[in-house]
Design an enzyme around this catalytic site. Structure first.
Site, short mmCIF file in Angstrom:
data_model
loop_
_atom_site.label_atom_id
_atom_site.label_comp_id
_atom_site.label_asym_id
_atom_site.label_seq_id
_atom_site.Cartn_x
_atom_site.Cartn_y
_atom_site.Cartn_z
CG ASP A 1 -1.96 -1.03 1.12
OD1 ASP A 1 -2.09 -1.59 0.07
OD2 ASP A 1 -2.64 -1.37 1.94
CB SER B 1 -12.32 6.88 -4.28
OG SER B 1 -11.26 6.41 -3.25
CG LEU B 2 -13.73 7.50 1.76
CD1 LEU B 2 -13.59 6.40 2.67
CD2 LEU B 2 -14.82 8.67 2.09
CE LYS C 1 -10.27 4.08 3.18
NZ LYS C 1 -10.14 2.66 2.67
NE ARG D 1 -14.82 1.60 -5.43
CZ ARG D 1 -13.71 2.23 -4.55
NH1 ARG D 1 -14.02 3.30 -3.77
NH2 ARG D 1 -12.33 1.74 -4.50
CD GLU E 1 -15.19 -1.67 2.17
OE1 GLU E 1 -16.05 -1.15 1.80
OE2 GLU E 1 -13.92 -1.79 1.76
CE LYS F 1 -4.41 4.48 3.55
NZ LYS F 1 -4.78 4.10 2.43
CB CYS G 1 29.55 -24.40 16.91
SG CYS G 1 28.16 -25.56 16.56
S1 IVH Z 1 -18.11 5.81 4.01
C1 IVH Z 1 -17.22 7.24 -0.77
N1 IVH Z 1 -16.99 3.90 5.76
O1 IVH Z 1 -13.12 2.85 1.59
C2 IVH Z 1 -17.71 6.51 0.21
N2 IVH Z 1 -16.51 3.99 3.73
O2 IVH Z 1 -11.26 3.82 -0.10
C3 IVH Z 1 -17.63 6.55 1.71
N3 IVH Z 1 -14.64 2.03 3.18
O3 IVH Z 1 -15.12 3.43 -1.16
C4 IVH Z 1 -18.11 5.58 2.31
N4 IVH Z 1 -14.78 1.42 5.35
O4 IVH Z 1 -15.63 1.23 0.23
C5 IVH Z 1 -16.79 4.54 4.53
N5 IVH Z 1 -16.21 2.83 7.57
C6 IVH Z 1 -16.44 3.19 6.14
C7 IVH Z 1 -15.37 2.53 5.32
C8 IVH Z 1 -15.58 2.80 3.92
C9 IVH Z 1 -14.28 1.15 4.06
C10 IVH Z 1 -14.16 2.01 1.78
C11 IVH Z 1 -15.38 2.35 0.63
C12 IVH Z 1 -14.87 3.31 -0.04
C13 IVH Z 1 -13.26 3.13 0.22
C14 IVH Z 1 -12.69 4.38 -0.19
#
Ligand code: IVH
Length: 689
Positions: free
Chosen positions: A41, A82-83, A132, A154, A191, A322, A416
């Protein structure tokens, strides 16, 4: 081994934009389509950050996931985004302040700090924090009748892959929305992940739980690892119907619970408490049954979230904070063989320095020969090194193999020169593994050196570190720990780099050790299973002579000691008996027996086991009391038990405990074993209380 990613062994800052894009696309495809992680990662993030820096508008920077794989395609009702991400508190705060700035139309700058702090205290500034989850994003579509109709991955955010059949088998997934609540059509997003407790049994066959979860979810034939093992955390609910209209993120999570879904653990917090939430979730990681790589913070107020809107990549109202990467890719420089006190020779990877969870790492354990052979390591390999939960870093996998020959276990002990032997041994988790041993551990220099070092450390002999111990053995001054007590100043000053002051300091330490507490002496022998706690338990039971004459059964009776440990201790004490005798010529042992002690007192010869809830005192205290009276206190009922003392009302219970059942069987079989209530026992013996 999957195909190697292009340019993976080059520094991202040396790559062109096209090369970075090619590398990242390769990794995205492997990750989202084939559940493979060609890079760690951290290495992936470095490449992505670099591309973002040199070409912020490049489509690969804004791309989400990868095109859906070979399965049927499902177009999402709204993009699965995504985030945004951050790794530090000030980045989080800049994002948080930015949300306030956006919602008030002001520019985001440090000038807003005070206002943001005030905002944090208000409902509009509230956040919802969740871990996460390191799984796969999945959308579940429920039809107007409330039935789960379609489950999709997704994919690239717009089109995902149909995984309905496998998803329907996920144990905690809602198949039909409960009557009385909001009905479909609606979509729940979350998830899919593989609980670590279920991954544990197959962890030697699969790289990580996420890859396995992805493989299982997308598999055509799921007989090898059924999807029933997977689990689902719901974090989002999308509905066209007006009756499902929570106004906050936390209300949405509560609604999901009411519908029967399991959201990830969540906390509502103010912007000022985000760091505390981060720390709390990070601390929980060690015991969580899922893998997480950070926390997700979302503005609780959905009206605000709507105003903030989305980019092509992520919603602005959410950010992933993160955790520091605990794994990274580095280069294997060599495999070093480390000889332990016991003669076990363990392979250790020597790697180019790499930062894991904030610490520089240059060595990583390879555990045993089986593991080394499985990885087929070659010097020059690019390897992924992981440091989980503060434990010793270990080599997870080869990312890109080198071209040198694979490392083989040495046939001679590196210390040894004695021939090595490979033995099958339990790895402590019930799996049999190949372990390398020095064929002549008693004479092995390194083994002796470790024993001596262990002895010095156990007796807290300051100054006797690695170097001094090595010189003492190399120069033939000390062969075993007892020789330490024969050292003279001249012996020491004759050694390289040892002056008179150091020599007298060292001897003063030896002098001090001439009086040693029994538990310390026991630990210093380096007997497997005989650590500090066990030594203290033993020392409470008798003097050294008594301990040396104890049988395996006697020792196994001690609190929490199993038969295996007891055997190891009895064997170890026998093996070390010459050394012990030699030491006793120089050391006066301070015993710490509790008053009374075994073999002497009203309970002499009795072996007492307590079960059930005691009224007068806790079980530990009761055991100590028995020991003080000269008896033995056991944890389990065995052929040696003479009393089972039953607390609470268990004696009258229709469902006796296993201890009680066993005792009844032994007693009825003619063994001299009495079963007494707590009152009965203390009425008989309590006069001495
Ligand atoms: S909130 C935009 N909550 O992380 C979507 N996402 O890297 C926001 N993910 O696409 C969703 N744990 O699939 C949310 N506790 C959590 C999460 C989570 C994992 C994933 C999700 C998102 C990805 C982004």
């Amino acid at each position: 081994m999957p195909p190697a990613p292009p340019f993976a062994n080059q520094d991202p800052s040396q790559l062109s934009i096209d090369q970075l894009a090619e590398l990242l696309t390769f990794c995205d495809d492997a990750y989202y389509r084939d559940a493979q992680s060609p890079l760690s990662d951290a290495a992936y993030d470095r490449a992505k950050d670099r591309l973002r820096a040199v070409a912020p508008d490049h489509p690969v920077v804004h791309k989400i996931g990868a095109p859906a794989g070979s399965g049927d395609k499902v177009a999402h009702v709204s993009s699965m985004l995504s985030l945004d991400k951050c790794t530090m508190a000030d980045e989080f705060w800049a994002w948080y302040r930015g949300n306030l700035a956006q919602s008030t139309g002001k520019p985001n700058s440090a000038k807003l700090d005070d206002a943001a702090r005030q905002w944090a205290a208000q409902p509009a500034g509230r956040l919802v924090a969740t871990p996460k989850i390191d799984g796969l994003a999945c959308a579940l579509r429920y039809n107007a009748k409330g039935e789960l109709e379609v489950a999709a991955t997704r994919g690239d955010g717009r089109v995902g892959e149909d995984v309905t059949l496998n998803a329907k088998r996920i144990a905690n997934l809602v198949q039909r929305l409960p009557a009385g609540g909001p009905q479909g059509p609606l979509e729940v997003r979350g998830e899919v992940y593989l609980p670590l407790s279920r991954f544990a049994s197959v962890s030697d066959q699969f790289a990580n739980p996420r890859n396995l979860a992805a493989g299982v979810l997308k598999a055509k034939d799921s007989s090898a690892f059924p999807p029933e093992n997977l689990a689902f955390f719901a974090y989002d609910l999308i509905s066209q119907a007006g009756d499902v209209a929570p106004t906050t993120e936390s209300a949405k999570l509560e609604l999901l619970v009411a519908l029967g879904f399991a959201p990830p653990p969540w906390r509502v917090c103010s912007g000022l408490d985000a760091q505390a939430a981060f720390d709390r979730f990070a601390a929980n990681r060690a015991t969580d049954d899922f893998e997480s790589d950070g926390i997700v913070l979302r503005m609780d107020d959905l009206a605000l979230a709507a105003r903030l809107g989305v980019t092509s990549h992520h919603p602005r109202a959410a950010i992933a904070w993160k955790y520091a990467a605990n794994s990274d890719t580095t280069v294997l420089e060599a495999v070093h063989w480390s000889v332990a006190r016991t003669g076990t020779i363990t392979p250790v990877a020597v790697v180019a320095p790499v930062t894991l969870s904030g610490a520089t790492v240059t060595r990583a354990t390879l555990h045993n020969v089986s593991n080394l052979l499985r990885l087929a390591l070659r010097p020059g390999d690019q390897i992924e090194v992981v440091r989980r939960g503060g434990v010793i870093p270990h080599v997870e996998r080869v990312v890109l193999p080198g071209t040198a020959a694979a490392v083989q276990p040495p046939s001679a002990c590196p210390s040894c020169g004695a021939p090595t032997v490979q033995v099958q041994r339990d790895d402590g988790k019930g799996k049999s593994v190949l372990v390398l041993q020095c064929g002549d551990p008693d004479h092995c220099v390194a083994a002796r050196q470790r024993s001596l070092l262990h002895f010095c450390q156990s007796l807290e002999l300051e100054g006797f570190g690695d170097k001094v111990v090595e010189i003492l053995i190399d120069q033939g001054l000390v062969d075993n720990p007892a020789d330490l007590f024969l050292l003279r100043v001249d012996d020491l000053t004759a050694l390289p780099r040892v002056g008179p002051t150091m020599a007298s300091n060292l001897l003063a330490q030896v002098q001090r050790a001439r009086r040693t507490k029994l538990p310390m002496l026991l630990v210093s022998l380096g007997i497997p299973s005989l650590g500090k706690q066990t030594a203290q338990l033993l020392a409470a039971r008798g003097d050294l002579a008594a301990i040396r004459s104890m049988s395996t059964a006697d020792i196994a009776q001690l609190h929490s000691l199993g038969d295996k440990s007891a055997e190891a201790i009895v064997r170890g004490l026998a093996e070390q008996s010459m050394l012990l005798d030699a030491l006793l010529l120089h050391i006066e042992v301070e015993t710490q027996m509790l008053p009374g002690g075994p073999g002497d007192g009203p309970m002499a010869g009795q072996v007492v086991v307590f079960t059930g809830a005691m009224q007068r005192m806790g079980r530990r205290d009761a055991q100590q009391w028995v020991i003080k009276q000269g008896g033995l206190a056991g944890d389990s009922v065995t052929a040696d038990t003479t009393f089972l003392v039953v607390g609470g009302d268990e004696l009258d219970s229709p469902t006796p405990s296993s201890k009680l059942k066993k005792a009844i069987k032994l007693r009825d079989g003619g063994q001299k074993l009495q079963i007494l209530s707590e009152d009965g026992f203390f009425q008989n013996f309590g006069s001495v209380l």
